[in-house]
Scaffold this motif. Structure first.
Motif, short mmCIF file in Angstrom:
data_model
loop_
_atom_site.label_atom_id
_atom_site.label_comp_id
_atom_site.label_asym_id
_atom_site.label_seq_id
_atom_site.Cartn_x
_atom_site.Cartn_y
_atom_site.Cartn_z
N LEU A 347 -16.39 -23.76 -42.61
CA LEU A 347 -16.69 -22.38 -42.99
C LEU A 347 -17.93 -22.34 -43.87
N LEU A 348 -18.81 -21.38 -43.59
CA LEU A 348 -19.99 -21.16 -44.42
C LEU A 348 -19.59 -20.40 -45.69
N PRO A 349 -20.42 -20.39 -46.71
CA PRO A 349 -20.08 -19.66 -47.95
C PRO A 349 -19.80 -18.19 -47.67
N SER A 350 -18.74 -17.68 -48.29
CA SER A 350 -18.34 -16.28 -48.09
C SER A 350 -17.46 -15.87 -49.25
N GLN A 351 -16.95 -14.64 -49.18
CA GLN A 351 -16.12 -14.11 -50.26
C GLN A 351 -14.78 -14.83 -50.37
N ILE A 352 -14.30 -15.35 -49.26
CA ILE A 352 -13.00 -16.02 -49.32
C ILE A 352 -13.09 -17.41 -49.91
N LEU A 353 -14.32 -17.94 -50.04
CA LEU A 353 -14.53 -19.25 -50.65
C LEU A 353 -15.27 -19.03 -51.96
N GLN A 354 -14.56 -18.66 -52.99
CA GLN A 354 -15.14 -18.38 -54.29
C GLN A 354 -15.29 -19.70 -55.06
N VAL A 355 -16.49 -20.27 -55.01
CA VAL A 355 -16.73 -21.54 -55.70
C VAL A 355 -17.24 -21.26 -57.10
N GLY A 356 -17.13 -22.25 -57.95
CA GLY A 356 -17.54 -22.09 -59.34
C GLY A 356 -19.06 -22.10 -59.48
N ILE A 429 -2.40 -10.91 -33.74
CA ILE A 429 -3.74 -11.45 -33.94
C ILE A 429 -4.41 -10.68 -35.07
N THR A 430 -4.89 -11.40 -36.06
CA THR A 430 -5.56 -10.80 -37.21
C THR A 430 -7.01 -11.28 -37.24
N ILE A 431 -7.94 -10.35 -37.34
CA ILE A 431 -9.36 -10.66 -37.42
C ILE A 431 -9.80 -10.43 -38.87
N LEU A 436 -16.76 -10.14 -46.34
CA LEU A 436 -16.19 -9.09 -47.16
C LEU A 436 -14.84 -9.49 -47.75
N GLY A 437 -14.13 -10.39 -47.08
CA GLY A 437 -12.88 -10.88 -47.62
C GLY A 437 -11.68 -10.02 -47.33
N TYR A 438 -11.68 -9.23 -46.25
CA TYR A 438 -10.50 -8.43 -45.91
C TYR A 438 -10.34 -8.39 -44.40
#
Length: 457
Positions: A347-356, A429-431, A436-438
């Motif tokens: 996965l590329l950086p996105s809202q669901i991957l909140q890194v420090g 099925i959920t997309i 955006l993280g939702y």
């Protein structure tokens, strides 16, 4: 004088005047009665022959109608091969990267040019059969390859100057009894990471490697002669003698044994299946009270706990009530643990991957992986840009966990890496929009349907 009250008319024919079927057929076939009627059994044979001809004509007409209807349909375009190339042995798989086609053969690897389909080099040092191959373009006509052979070993190659550079066998061990086999291998976009799903005798796990592609590019530029001496065997179109073929094979084997001397990949993560939820490990309620005693209770419960005889009586009632389930559970526990399969995506950086803030993030480099094991409700996310450790944690905890209402059956990531699709065993099925993280949509398929695979188009 007799006068008619009604005009003169032709009387209607009576039943006696009707022609019989045999007589009618006879008059139509032989109106002048020059031929006598056929005696039996020739009349029966005549009727059967005529019936056969009528059925044949009906079949012909039906086929002609189908042929005319087929002509009115849009015919698909038929594509014929524009070129072909000969390989040594049997071709099992292929991958395209840049201007080269890499083919996995029953005796090794071969590389062909896309422009003229001519073989540029081959690798057959160990005469192993390649069953799967993945290739991605690094830069400057350099490519990274992951090949899986018939024994489940994963071979890491770097293709440079029309030569195969063998870097490492990722799951090679000295003891054959503990050897693991590869189930699935995935290269991340950009060739920064590689994921290998392995299975042992009674367990399975996922290994994530960081590929030092920048170091490889620098090392290959500094020592261009290292690539020239490695496995490259040119194929000639004309027929060669047996002696020439033997000399070519000997030179290829000796060249394949050369060392690539490139930086080795680094093992980042070793992810194992989640452990099943079990009961408490305490032997008695007293041990549990001592463990959680924070000074908020009076006493340790020596005198006001349930007696041992009451616990034994309750356990006997439970065993007698659920005897059949306990016996089935005991049979399952006696069997060996079945290896499990996992599905994972980079996965590329996105809202669901909140890194420090201390972690460096590049927009085109994967920042994490998503993993879900068969039969699990949870989608586990792990960060990839964490600092390296001297010893890799054999069972790391996921950084983010997404629980689902039903076990996850399959998943897919779009080509732009923005959307993540999860299909559960309850046919929903959920997309998800990862930026955006939702969730964007939730679709329920008809009941009693099982989703086995899902893809973005």
């Amino acid at each position: 004088v007799h006068i008619r009250k009604h005009p003169l008319e032709i009387p209607p024919p009576s039943e006696k005047d009707w022609l019989k079927d045999d007589e009618e057929d006879f008059l139509l076939q032989d109106p002048d009665r020059k031929r006598d009627a056929l005696p039996q059994p020739f009349r029966m044979i005549n009727k059967l022959v005529m019936l056969v001809f009528e059925n044949a004509m009906e079949i012909i007409e039906r086929r002609e109608m189908l042929r005319e209807a087929q002509k009115l349909k849009v015919q698909p375009t038929k594509c014929f091969p524009t070129a072909e190339f000969q390989v040594t042995g049997r071709a099992n798989c292929l991958a395209v990267s840049g201007k080269y086609i890499f083919v996995g053969l029953s005796v090794g690897l071969a590389a062909f040019k896309v422009s003229d389909c001519k073989e540029v080099c081959a690798w057959d040092a160990v005469k192993t059969e390649i069953c799967a191959i993945h290739a991605l373009d690094l830069q400057n006509e350099r490519h990274v390859l992951l090949a899986v052979d018939e024994m489940g070993l994963v071979w890491l190659f770097c293709f440079h100057r029309e030569s195969f550079l063998l870097i490492k066998i990722l799951n090679e061990v000295e003891d054959i009894s503990i050897r693991s086999t590869c189930v699935e291998v995935v290269l991340s976009p950009g060739s920064d990471y590689a994921g290998v799903l392995l299975q042992g005798n009674s367990k399975a796990w996922l290994e994530i490697y960081r590929l030092p592609k920048d170091s490889w590019l620098k090392e290959m530029e500094k020592s261009p002669g290292a690539a020239a001496g490695l496995a490259c065997r040119e194929r000639r179109a004309q027929h060669c003698s047996q002696a020439d073929i033997f000399l070519l094979q000997e030179s290829a084997v000796s060249a394949n044994k050369a060392d690539a001397k490139l930086s080795l990949p680094v093992l980042l993560l070793k992810v194992k299946p989640p452990k099943p939820i079990t009961g408490s490990s305490f032997k008695s309620p007293l041990d549990a009270l001592k463990k959680v005693d924070d000074g908020s209770m009076l006493g340790l419960g020596y005198n006001h706990l349930i007696k041992d005889s009451q616990w034994e009586q309750q356990a006997a009632i439970f065993r007698s009530t659920y005897r059949e389930y306990l016996e089935a559970k005991g049979e399952r526990e006696s069997k060996e643990e079945i290896p499990r399969h996992a599905t994972f995506h980079f996965l590329l950086p996105s809202q669901i991957l909140q890194v420090g803030p201390e972690m460096k993030v590049q927009p085109d480099v994967p920042a994490g992986i998503s993993v879900h094991w068969d039969g699990s409700h949870n989608l586990c996310l792990y960060f990839l840009n964490c600092p390296l450790k001297e010893k890799v944690d054999s069972d790391p905890k996921p950084d983010v966990v997404w629980p689902c209402a039903a076990p996850i059956a399959c998943s897919a990531v779009s080509s732009c890496s923005r959307y993540l699709a999860l299909a559960c065993e309850d046919a929903t099925i959920t997309i998800w929009d990862k930026h955006l993280g939702y969730p964007l949509s939730v679709t329920a398929i008809q009941e009693e349907r099982l989703i086995r695979s899902i893809h973005f188009l």
